[in-house]
Every structure is written in structure tokens, then in C-alpha cells.
Design a protein around this motif. Structure first.
Motif, PDB file in Angstrom:
ATOM      1  N   ILE A   1       0.843  -1.202   0.000  1.00 20.04           N
ATOM      2  CA  ILE A   1       0.000   0.000   0.000  1.00 20.04           C
ATOM      3  C   ILE A   1       0.877   1.252   0.000  1.00 20.04           C
ATOM      4  O   ILE A   1       0.628   2.194  -0.762  1.00 20.04           O
ATOM      5  N   ALA A   2       1.911   1.279   0.835  1.00 18.08           N
ATOM      6  CA  ALA A   2       2.819   2.436   0.910  1.00 18.08           C
ATOM      7  C   ALA A   2       3.520   2.665  -0.436  1.00 18.08           C
ATOM      8  O   ALA A   2       3.594   3.801  -0.917  1.00 18.08           O
ATOM      9  N   ASP A   3       4.009   1.581  -1.055  1.00 18.46           N
ATOM     10  CA  ASP A   3       4.653   1.692  -2.371  1.00 18.46           C
ATOM     11  C   ASP A   3       3.671   2.221  -3.417  1.00 18.46           C
ATOM     12  O   ASP A   3       4.026   3.064  -4.244  1.00 18.46           O
ATOM     13  N   SER A   4       2.454   1.715  -3.375  1.00 15.37           N
ATOM     14  CA  SER A   4       1.432   2.146  -4.333  1.00 15.37           C
ATOM     15  C   SER A   4       1.126   3.632  -4.176  1.00 15.37           C
ATOM     16  O   SER A   4       1.018   4.357  -5.165  1.00 15.37           O
ATOM     17  N   GLU A   5       0.990   4.064  -2.929  1.00 19.25           N
ATOM     18  CA  GLU A   5       0.689   5.478  -2.677  1.00 19.25           C
ATOM     19  C   GLU A   5       1.811   6.373  -3.187  1.00 19.25           C
ATOM     20  O   GLU A   5       1.551   7.439  -3.733  1.00 19.25           O
TER      21      GLU A   5
ATOM     22  N   ILE B   1      -9.788  -8.125  10.351  1.00 22.46           N
ATOM     23  CA  ILE B   1     -10.762  -7.105  10.734  1.00 22.46           C
ATOM     24  C   ILE B   1     -10.070  -5.892  11.355  1.00 22.46           C
ATOM     25  O   ILE B   1     -10.384  -4.748  11.018  1.00 22.46           O
ATOM     26  N   SER B   2      -9.098  -6.118  12.229  1.00 18.66           N
ATOM     27  CA  SER B   2      -8.407  -4.963  12.825  1.00 18.66           C
ATOM     28  C   SER B   2      -7.644  -4.192  11.747  1.00 18.66           C
ATOM     29  O   SER B   2      -7.555  -2.963  11.792  1.00 18.66           O
TER      30      SER B   2
ATOM     31  N   LEU C   1      -7.346   0.582   8.129  1.00 21.05           N
ATOM     32  CA  LEU C   1      -7.386   1.190   6.796  1.00 21.05           C
ATOM     33  C   LEU C   1      -8.521   2.208   6.685  1.00 21.05           C
ATOM     34  O   LEU C   1      -8.386   3.233   6.015  1.00 21.05           O
ATOM     35  N   ASN C   2      -9.630   1.909   7.339  1.00 17.17           N
ATOM     36  CA  ASN C   2     -10.785   2.801   7.278  1.00 17.17           C
ATOM     37  C   ASN C   2     -10.536   4.113   8.029  1.00 17.17           C
ATOM     38  O   ASN C   2     -11.197   5.102   7.780  1.00 17.17           O
ATOM     39  N   GLN C   3      -9.561   4.116   8.927  1.00 17.41           N
ATOM     40  CA  GLN C   3      -9.255   5.313   9.716  1.00 17.41           C
ATOM     41  C   GLN C   3      -8.204   6.196   9.043  1.00 17.41           C
ATOM     42  O   GLN C   3      -7.919   7.288   9.522  1.00 17.41           O
ATOM     43  N   GLN C   4      -7.637   5.719   7.930  1.00 10.77           N
ATOM     44  CA  GLN C   4      -6.637   6.495   7.205  1.00 10.77           C
ATOM     45  C   GLN C   4      -7.299   7.174   6.011  1.00 10.77           C
ATOM     46  O   GLN C   4      -8.056   6.542   5.276  1.00 10.77           O
ATOM     47  N   GLU C   5      -6.997   8.445   5.838  1.00 10.00           N
ATOM     48  CA  GLU C   5      -7.625   9.229   4.782  1.00 10.00           C
ATOM     49  C   GLU C   5      -7.436   8.602   3.390  1.00 10.00           C
ATOM     50  O   GLU C   5      -8.368   8.536   2.593  1.00 10.00           O
ATOM     51  N   SER C   6      -6.231   8.118   3.094  1.00  8.55           N
ATOM     52  CA  SER C   6      -5.935   7.610   1.749  1.00  8.55           C
ATOM     53  C   SER C   6      -6.637   6.287   1.438  1.00  8.55           C
ATOM     54  O   SER C   6      -6.904   5.980   0.279  1.00  8.55           O
ATOM     55  N   THR C   7      -6.941   5.491   2.466  1.00 12.05           N
ATOM     56  CA  THR C   7      -7.562   4.185   2.221  1.00 12.05           C
ATOM     57  C   THR C   7      -9.004   4.099   2.731  1.00 12.05           C
ATOM     58  O   THR C   7      -9.633   3.053   2.618  1.00 12.05           O
ATOM     59  N   LYS C   8      -9.526   5.194   3.258  1.00 10.10           N
ATOM     60  CA  LYS C   8     -10.919   5.191   3.724  1.00 10.10           C
ATOM     61  C   LYS C   8     -11.900   4.824   2.603  1.00 10.10           C
ATOM     62  O   LYS C   8     -12.812   4.034   2.812  1.00 10.10           O
ATOM     63  N   PRO C   9     -11.725   5.368   1.371  1.00  6.35           N
ATOM     64  CA  PRO C   9     -12.672   5.036   0.299  1.00  6.35           C
ATOM     65  C   PRO C   9     -12.549   3.602  -0.241  1.00  6.35           C
ATOM     66  O   PRO C   9     -13.439   3.123  -0.936  1.00  6.35           O
TER      67      PRO C   9
ATOM     68  N   HIS D   1     -17.758  -0.317  12.525  1.00  6.80           N
ATOM     69  CA  HIS D   1     -16.723   0.687  12.280  1.00  6.80           C
ATOM     70  C   HIS D   1     -16.701   1.103  10.807  1.00  6.80           C
ATOM     71  O   HIS D   1     -15.756   1.743  10.358  1.00  6.80           O
ATOM     72  N   SER D   2     -17.730   0.698  10.058  1.00  7.98           N
ATOM     73  CA  SER D   2     -17.828   0.993   8.618  1.00  7.98           C
ATOM     74  C   SER D   2     -16.574   0.554   7.882  1.00  7.98           C
ATOM     75  O   SER D   2     -16.129   1.196   6.937  1.00  7.98           O
ATOM     76  N   SER D   3     -16.004  -0.547   8.319  1.00 10.57           N
ATOM     77  CA  SER D   3     -14.749  -1.012   7.754  1.00 10.57           C
ATOM     78  C   SER D   3     -14.919  -2.248   6.881  1.00 10.57           C
ATOM     79  O   SER D   3     -13.943  -2.813   6.438  1.00 10.57           O
ATOM     80  N   LEU D   4     -16.135  -2.659   6.663  1.00  8.36           N
ATOM     81  CA  LEU D   4     -16.374  -3.874   5.894  1.00  8.36           C
ATOM     82  C   LEU D   4     -17.503  -3.615   4.911  1.00  8.36           C
ATOM     83  O   LEU D   4     -18.602  -3.235   5.298  1.00  8.36           O
ATOM     84  N   ASP D   5     -17.189  -3.806   3.624  1.00  7.91           N
ATOM     85  CA  ASP D   5     -18.202  -3.616   2.586  1.00  7.91           C
ATOM     86  C   ASP D   5     -18.867  -4.929   2.191  1.00  7.91           C
ATOM     87  O   ASP D   5     -20.000  -4.924   1.721  1.00  7.91           O
TER      88      ASP D   5
END
Length: 165
Positions: free
Chosen positions: A45-49, A70-71, A76-84, A105-109
Motif C-alpha cells: 500500500i505504501a509503495d502504491s501510494e 478485521i483490525s 485502513l478505514n481510519q486512514q484518509e488515503s484508504t478510507k474510500p 466501524h464501517s470497515s467492511l463492505d
């Protein structure tokens, strides 16, 4: 078209290989990466960003040695770049409590139980990617040829109607 990433995370190599094989039809339009741990996933993820590649979808196992899926999805849901990012749990072992925590936690679609059926997995991923693009990509037309065409056309029409108001 912008570059987008699909990331699959599972500590069992055979499962990971099987998921990647089932999703290889998306490789023409998305980068498809595999990680055997949360730490490896974080590095990808860091490399991709750094390369301005957005994480569109993550498919993650729950039970892993260093951190639960899940954790990780909550993180990821709490980070701006990966929230969406569209977050899918692919597991046979997440308990109801864990799953409820992720949903709350709105972390699972989406939740996919192991063992999965390849066609069903592809359909779910296609729908999740369609929703992601509608919410995050300004130019939807190039995506209409391989994602959910009807949903994308409806979103384009709605944007045009709203723009005209």
C-alpha cells in the motif's frame, strides 16, 4: 485512466494463489497484488501510494499471525488515503462479534465465506469496484466496458442531471 490496485491478503499461499487466479480477469485494468501478511500488505500500500496508485479494493483473510484482518480493515478505514477503499473479508473463521465490529466501524463492505465459488467472487468484486469507481472516479465512461455498465451509465446520467441544475 488512473491506476488502481486490488490487494489480496491471506497468510496461506495456496488460498492466496487461488484468489489471484480467480481475479486475474481484472488484471487488464487494475494492478493485482498479493500479500501473505498484514505487514507485507502495508508495504504494498505504501509503495502504491508513492506511485500515485490508489487502493480500490482489498480482499483480506481474518485469522493471520501478526494482526487480524478485521483490525487491519478498521485501521485502513481510519486512514484518509484508504478510507474510500472497498473492503472485503474472505474467511471461514471470523466470528459474529468480529464481523459486527467491522461493520459497526464501517470497515467492511462485503463478507465472503470460504470456500468460495470463483464466479460469485468475481461478481462481488466487480460490483464493489463499480461502486468504488462511481464514488471516486470523475471519468466513469472508460470503466463501463468491463464493470457494471448499467450502474455506471446511470451514475453518469445522474451526474449530468445534477450538473445541469
Amino acid at each position: 485512466m488512473s491506476k488502481y490496485l486490488i490487494l489480496c491478503v491471506d497468510d496461506e499461499r495456496e488460498v492466496l494463489d487461488s484468489v489471484i487466479q480467480d481475479l486475474d480477469c481484472f488484471e487488464e485494468h487494475f494492478l493485482l497484488e498479493a500479500a501473505e501478511s498484514v505487514q507485507e500488505a502495508k508495504e504494498i500500500i505504501a509503495d502504491s501510494e508513492q506511485n500515485e496508485i490508489k487502493l480500490a479494493l482489498i480482499l483480506c483473510d481474518h485469522i493471520m499471525p501478526d494482526q487480524t484482518g478485521i483490525s487491519f480493515l478498521i485501521e485502513l478505514n481510519q486512514q484518509e488515503s484508504t478510507k474510500p477503499t472497498r473492503k472485503l473479508l474472505l474467511t471461514g473463521q471470523a466470528g459474529l462479534e468480529d464481523t459486527v465490529e467491522a461493520v459497526n466501524h464501517s470497515s467492511l463492505d462485503f463478507y465472503i465465506a470460504k470456500p468460495w465459488i470463483g464466479d460469485d467472487l468475481r461478481d462481488v468484486v466487480k460490483e464493489q469496484l463499480t461502486d468504488y469507481m462511481i464514488e471516486n472516479e470523475p471519468d466513469l465512461m472508460p470503466w463501463s466496458s468491463f464493470l457494471n455498465t448499467e450502474k455506471i451509465f446511470n451514475a453518469v446520467a445522474k451526474k449530468r442531471m445534477n450538473f445541469g441544475e
